[in-house]
Motif scaffolding. Sequence first.
Motif, mmCIF file in Angstrom:
data_model
loop_
_atom_site.group_PDB
_atom_site.id
_atom_site.type_symbol
_atom_site.label_atom_id
_atom_site.label_comp_id
_atom_site.label_asym_id
_atom_site.label_seq_id
_atom_site.Cartn_x
_atom_site.Cartn_y
_atom_site.Cartn_z
ATOM 1 N N PHE A 166 -16.270 -4.222 0.961
ATOM 2 C CA PHE A 166 -14.554 -3.699 0.245
ATOM 3 C C PHE A 166 -14.900 -3.384 -0.962
ATOM 4 O O PHE A 166 -13.598 -2.150 -0.751
ATOM 5 C CB PHE A 166 -13.627 -4.872 0.476
ATOM 6 N N ARG A 175 -6.625 0.160 -2.010
ATOM 7 C CA ARG A 175 -7.716 1.142 -1.583
ATOM 8 C C ARG A 175 -6.225 2.064 -1.396
ATOM 9 O O ARG A 175 -6.704 3.129 -1.095
ATOM 10 C CB ARG A 175 -8.836 0.910 -0.936
ATOM 11 N N GLU A 176 -5.959 1.350 0.662
ATOM 12 C CA GLU A 176 -4.944 2.438 1.269
ATOM 13 C C GLU A 176 -4.043 2.417 0.305
ATOM 14 O O GLU A 176 -3.728 3.557 0.278
ATOM 15 C CB GLU A 176 -4.086 2.048 1.867
ATOM 16 N N ASP A 231 -16.322 0.459 -0.883
ATOM 17 C CA ASP A 231 -15.052 0.903 0.030
ATOM 18 C C ASP A 231 -14.311 1.927 -0.588
ATOM 19 O O ASP A 231 -14.117 3.223 -0.902
ATOM 20 C CB ASP A 231 -14.401 0.546 1.200
ATOM 21 N N SER A 286 1.077 -1.193 0.225
ATOM 22 C CA SER A 286 0.200 -0.448 0.380
ATOM 23 C C SER A 286 0.628 1.472 0.013
ATOM 24 O O SER A 286 0.186 2.486 0.016
ATOM 25 C CB SER A 286 -0.681 0.341 1.341
ATOM 26 N N CYS A 292 -10.376 -9.883 -0.207
ATOM 27 C CA CYS A 292 -11.012 -8.448 0.444
ATOM 28 C C CYS A 292 -9.782 -8.169 0.703
ATOM 29 O O CYS A 292 -9.612 -7.173 1.159
ATOM 30 C CB CYS A 292 -11.907 -9.097 1.847
ATOM 31 N N SER A 293 -8.714 -9.017 1.740
ATOM 32 C CA SER A 293 -7.434 -7.869 2.315
ATOM 33 C C SER A 293 -5.906 -7.586 1.149
ATOM 34 O O SER A 293 -6.056 -6.488 1.024
ATOM 35 C CB SER A 293 -6.661 -9.430 2.659
ATOM 36 N N GLU A 323 -8.857 -3.916 -0.155
ATOM 37 C CA GLU A 323 -8.620 -3.534 1.074
ATOM 38 C C GLU A 323 -6.648 -2.923 0.592
ATOM 39 O O GLU A 323 -6.769 -1.135 1.378
ATOM 40 C CB GLU A 323 -8.783 -3.549 2.568
ATOM 41 N N CYS A 324 -6.242 -3.813 0.468
ATOM 42 C CA CYS A 324 -4.955 -2.951 0.286
ATOM 43 C C CYS A 324 -4.678 -1.734 -0.765
ATOM 44 O O CYS A 324 -3.720 -0.830 -1.033
ATOM 45 C CB CYS A 324 -3.721 -3.995 0.378
#
Length: 744
Positions: free
Chosen positions: A547, A484-485, A550, A446, A477-478, A481-482
């Motif tokens: 996710f 996204r960051e 998001d 990220s 999902c992880s 999220e990564c």
Amino acid sequence: MKRGITAKTPKQALTHSCHKQTDLSAWKASPLQKPTGDKQQTASDDVDHRQDPLEEALSYLRKAKDRTPPKNEVLQKHLVTVEKIAQERGLAPEELDILLNIALSGKFAEAVSLRLLKNMVPTSAITEDSVVSAVSWLCVGKCSRTTQVLFLKWLIAMFDFIDQKEQVNALYGFFFNFLLDEKLFPFACHVLYLLTRKKNVKPFRVRRLLDLQAKIGAEPPLQALLSLYKNFCPEMVSVTLPTNTKVQFKNSENVWKMAISNIKRRLYGAPLASQPNLVVTACPQSRKRKWNTKLVLPACSSHSTCSPESQRTNPIDFIGHSDTFPVEQLQNFSQLLENIHCLELPSRIGSVLANPLMLHYVNCVSDDSVYRRMYYWMGQTLREECPWHKVENQQFEVEFKDFLRKIFEAECFLQEGFSSCEEFLYRSLPFWDGCSCRSQVLQLVSWIPLSTFSEMKSYLFKPLAQLFFTSSLYFKCSVLECLRELLLNWLNWHITQIDTTTKSNADLLNTTLSGLVSSVADFIHFVGWLSTVALRLENNSTLLMHFILDFYEIVSDVYLMYNLPLVVMPPAGVFYTALLSMDSVSLDHLCYIMYRYRANLIAAKQNQQAKKTALQFKFSSQTCQEYNQYITAMVGCLWTSNVFQKDFHHQGIRMDPEVLEKTGVKAYRKSFNIVYHPALTGYAMLFLQQAQPEDRTPNFQLIQGRRWEWYLEYLYAQELRGLKLFIESSIHRASRSSQAQASK
């Protein structure tokens, strides 16, 4: 601790740092002694006969005749003793000092000296006096060139165990002369790289290095040293050095690495109460290996200048070396501000990662040498300790996780990623199994800086995609999220660049802006493709949708929140899956995202027409068309019940009237809105139960007219904020017309 010798022994071959400890093993075999002179002498003789094997070996090596044949049985016996004890528990500072002098004095044959150097494994800090004494033997020239090479390798490997480096740095010129020796050259460069401070960079040394480069060519060790010189004093190094050259030194730790790690595991793996008192240090005892000990600032030793008394009497002050503030004394932010002009980073550059004060210093001071030192150390450590690169490193995965966690925390503090970490990820992700250090690796991903998407796709996104499609739901999902960051960090970086833009560099910003917009747009399309395929693989999982939405919540606000001239709509595979979801949270989230898309598109169009900002972009009619098609589908799905007739998106849910007739749904033109939507029917039933508690069979047709407005207020009260914002901004006119029709 010495074994078999009491603290009362009048003569000792060595004086350990823990000499106050009393070993009673020598008295266990004998009965209680009377205080008579003869018996006391007898006990003392018994102790001498049971002398510690290592002390006996050291005593023999010191007293042996010069050039004792290597095959001498007594010599071999004591060499085996030294090897065994060094590998089992390591050597104390005093023992290392003795063996260094013996190995480098040329007293024994080369094979014996090399054998001793290969077993120089410390249990604690190495005193700088020992290093200075050992280096002085090189001036005599009695040891062979091979022995000198091995000693320099040992010095490089043990550099972070040396307690202080002032006296060692005073020998800088001596090590510099080693550059003229062909065999010693690469290792001398490495030692100088570790020792170099700004005060060591002199014009005559720069000229010598440039002459050497013209003679032997651009050797990597020499390039690294010249780059460090240029970082400290750019005005002295006028030549252009390649900025993308990787700093590479040959690994010098292999000979001692495993022995050191074995000793640390054996020493610190036991409970504290049962640990032998072999290591005396001011730092807390740790189970981490040598590469992880670099994350702790070196403790002040007896030779340190940390105490006020030593500062008043230290002779170094009189020769002009007191212009730096010892980092070991840095305790609070006020001290950092007072001494920031004379603060010098510690020799253990890795200790900066775990020290917030030092991270403040790195963040405030524009010193490229700091990042270069960090680049070399971190890159080498990541390569050597990666558990999926070397099988033998898998047993140290817990320590490696902690190391990656500290890197991530430092990156969060500095708000930028380390280039060595980026290179490590590019190299290692194709071989990563997706399980080892999963959360830590994704956290580091990220913080990868933005570059051309085509390059990032081949080195980063392609390996991630292969793991993404073949792994579990939670891994997907992880990864989302990564990503996204990662997008968020890129956008925040862009904001800081705009804030620091002046008139002089505005043209440069506009030049790079198009590349930034293109890379971010390609990245968003890539995540959209991942999301669409993942939803199919996971049967439209609600958790996965959370996710994905998001991510698109950030995408929808790129123009207004992050001042980036870009609007990218979600793919149809994501939009329609969320619109027809049976989960009210997903539907509400989608409504909020479409509300933010509307605000961004309106602002972009107004700014384009008024030409109020320099950050303009060609308004895409295709984007507007896609947005309008999505809005038509949402209004038809939530309000007018005509989504199946008026959805004209090429991947939409429009059906021919003949197909709708065959469904057998009565009044299908009025049977799909906020009352009948599968994500909201539960709210409709609860509303009817409160409005008409006597009716056990809910009749959704009763929700019209005034009850329609009451039902809306009921939905708003259920914290469906996104639904409220969407209805109030996009279909408030439809609300009035429908209310008027219902009242007739």
